[in-house]
Design an enzyme around this catalytic site. Structure first.
Site, mmCIF file in Angstrom:
data_model
loop_
_atom_site.group_PDB
_atom_site.id
_atom_site.type_symbol
_atom_site.label_atom_id
_atom_site.label_comp_id
_atom_site.label_asym_id
_atom_site.label_seq_id
_atom_site.Cartn_x
_atom_site.Cartn_y
_atom_site.Cartn_z
ATOM 1 N N LYS A 78 22.276 92.150 36.668
ATOM 2 C CA LYS A 78 22.400 92.981 35.585
ATOM 3 C C LYS A 78 23.816 93.717 35.749
ATOM 4 C CE LYS A 78 20.647 96.724 32.588
ATOM 5 N NZ LYS A 78 19.528 97.601 32.675
ATOM 6 N N SER A 153 17.009 97.585 28.109
ATOM 7 C CA SER A 153 18.434 97.107 28.293
ATOM 8 C C SER A 153 18.859 96.064 29.119
ATOM 9 C CB SER A 153 19.177 98.319 28.603
ATOM 10 O OG SER A 153 18.918 98.561 29.754
ATOM 11 N N SER A 177 13.361 99.158 30.553
ATOM 12 C CA SER A 177 14.337 98.184 30.566
ATOM 13 C C SER A 177 14.323 96.975 31.392
ATOM 14 C CB SER A 177 15.767 98.790 30.955
ATOM 15 O OG SER A 177 16.153 99.367 29.655
HETATM 16 N N1 GLN Z 1 15.296 101.897 25.627
HETATM 17 C C1 GLN Z 1 15.376 102.890 26.442
HETATM 18 C C2 GLN Z 1 16.374 103.665 26.392
HETATM 19 O O1 GLN Z 1 17.448 103.237 25.542
HETATM 20 C C3 GLN Z 1 15.203 102.420 27.942
HETATM 21 C C4 GLN Z 1 16.530 101.846 28.551
HETATM 22 C C5 GLN Z 1 16.314 101.651 30.041
HETATM 23 O O2 GLN Z 1 15.297 101.673 30.505
HETATM 24 N N2 GLN Z 1 17.665 101.506 30.639
HETATM 25 O O3 GLN Z 1 17.099 104.701 27.046
#
Ligand code: GLN
Length: 490
Positions: A78, A153, A177
């Protein structure tokens, strides 16, 4: 014979070590798979073709190293994890030209285990989002249905692993995420206990919540990756000295779930589940029972407040963490302004996307002197209550079991204009990050109505990854095997 791209990490690794498969052959097969699937799913931001092939040739010449458990295995990372001499953009214009001079510890451990980095994957900007649509650079599509999101994400990593580009990838999970995109793409994803994996070189979003972890196509493969990346790192003071158990050996210790108590939090199994999620997850519960598990109703009564507390805390931390992108030290700088303060404004207005700006503003607000007590302090108190709920439930059960998301992957564009709707998609994943406990998302099958993958989540006690993996491994054996996604194998 299975095509190289279809091999599990375990099989590929075995064939590489025995030299039935050459490293260059494995790397080339993955690169070809990327070429074949990228036009449909677009999950990569940067490809390291030449360096990977060169490294592969060197490794072929040197011969396998049995001390390196991932010797010759191609991986995708990532783009929020720093990679030495390889761009690391975090999906943001702000870091478009950033090339770190060091590796994140998790990346370094993969490399030291013999893995070869093939590509960096797409993501929501600074990991803020649930669909990967907040990336400044690319639109990633779900390999099961290219009109739908891969989740986020870490949607790029999840889509890549699901499509067979490499047998494993790394993601990060601040509020779901890893687990939510794993569920949306039909992979296994693990969010380790906070402190299990070093955060060194993980570009900070919510520092008290961020954890890196693996995506793989089976529990055993995911265990092999966790084995490599877990452990104390002197460069991250929040990493834990807790010894790392032998996760792979632990998998062989059980072939049923007799004596295992699985708690079903009522807040996760009630109304609001889409019918495919409800059906597939409930049939997985029957399988767990058939395997001998005892299903125990439990309650996590503060769950309804967890999502609000999560977003307050994560935005507060983000506003502070992202203060470093000022156009002075590194990253993008707007050069049209000559006066310092104006340069800051212009840089941050142009370098950050809308969602990131929204969160910085909200985060700054909840930390401001006048509102700190009303928002941040309250959220911190709720966080403690949520953690106590989980701890109490886990005193009575080995693990907790819940759907990974309330619905199937949604359509591209469906929620991106409505931040609140987007925030609600990880209602089932972000409470766990408030607790620091580990979680694993496992494909439970394809929804009969939509044909899309559905994920089941297991939550465990602190540093309980061994038990999580064991139970997931047994359950996986009884659940339907997923084929390769039809969106990329027409
Ligand atoms: N969707 C969540 C956020 O926007 C989690 C994102 C994540 O785990 N990086 O914060």
């Amino acid at each position: 014979m299975t095509a190289i791209y279809q091999m599990s990490l375990t099989e590929m690794s075995h064939r590489l070590q025995s030299r039935e498969l050459g490293v260059e052959q494995a790397v080339s097969a993955c690169l070809e798979r990327m070429e074949a699937t990228e036009p449909d799913i677009g999950c990569l931001l940067h490809l390291e073709r030449e360096t990977a092939l060169q490294r592969a040739r060197e490794m072929d010449a040197a011969g396998p190293d049995p001390e390196q458990p991932l010797w010759g295995v191609p991986v995708v990372i990532k783009d929020v994890l720093a990679t030495k001499d390889v761009p690391t953009t975090c999906g943001s214009r702000m870091l478009e030209s950033f090339v770190p001079f060091y590796d994140a510890e998790a990346v370094d451990r993969l490399k030291r285990a013999g893995a070869i980095i093939l590509a960096k994957s797409n993501m929501d900007e600074f990991a803020m989002g649930s669909s990967t649509e907040n990336s400044a650079f690319a639109l990633t599509r779900n390999p099961w249905d290219t009109e739908r999101v891969p989740g986020g994400s870490s949607g790029g990593s999840a889509a890549s692993t699901a499509a067979g580009q490499t047998p494993l990838s790394l993601g990060t999970d601040t509020g779901g995420s890893i687990r939510q995109p794993a569920a949306f793409c039909g992979c296994v994803g693990i969010k380790p206990t906070y402190g299990r994996v070093s955060r060194f070189g993980l570009v900070a979003y919510g520092s008290s919540l961020d954890q890196a972890g693996p995506f793989a196509r089976s529990v055993e493969d995911a265990a092999r990756v966790l084995q490599v990346i877990a452990g104390k790192d002197a460069k991250d003071s929040t990493s834990s000295p807790e010894p790392v158990p032998d996760y792979i050996a632990a998998l062989a210790e059980r072939d049923d779930l007799k004596g295992i108590r699985l708690g079903l939090p009522e807040e996760y199994w009630g109304e609001g589940l889409e019918s495919d999620v409800d059906g597939v997850c409930r049939s997985a519960l029957h399988k767990a029972q058939e395997l001998g598990a005892e299903l125990v109703p439990v309650s996590l009564p503060h769950s309804p407040y967890a999502i609000a507390a999560y977003y307050i805390i994560v935005m507060a931390e983000a506003s502070s963490n992202l203060a470093r992108y000022d156009g002075v030290r590194y990253g993008y700088r707007d050069t049209s302004e000559k006066e310092l303060t104006r340069m800051y404004f212009a840089t941050r207005s142009k370098g950050f996307g809308r969602e990131v700006q929204r969160r910085i503003v909200l985060g700054t607000y909840v930390l401001s002197a006048g509102y700190y007590d009303a928002y941040y302090k309250k959220a911190a108190q709720v966080r403690r209550l949520v953690r106590e709920d989980y701890q109490r439930a886990l005193q009575d059960c080995d693990l907790l079991l819940a759907p990974a998301a309330p619905g199937v992957p949604f359509r591209l564009g469906e929620k991106v204009e409505d931040p609140l709707q987007m925030y609600l998609t990880d209602i089932f994943t972000n409470p766990l990050n408030l607790t620091g406990l580990p979680g694993l998302s496992l494909p439970a099958g394809l929804g009969p109505e939509t044909g899309l993958p559905i994920g089941l989540q297991l939550f465990g006690p602190s540093f309980g990854e061994e038990k999580l993996l064991q139970v997931a491994y047994v359950l996986e054996g009884a659940l339907p095997d997923l084929p390769f996604p039809r969106g990329v194998d027409k």
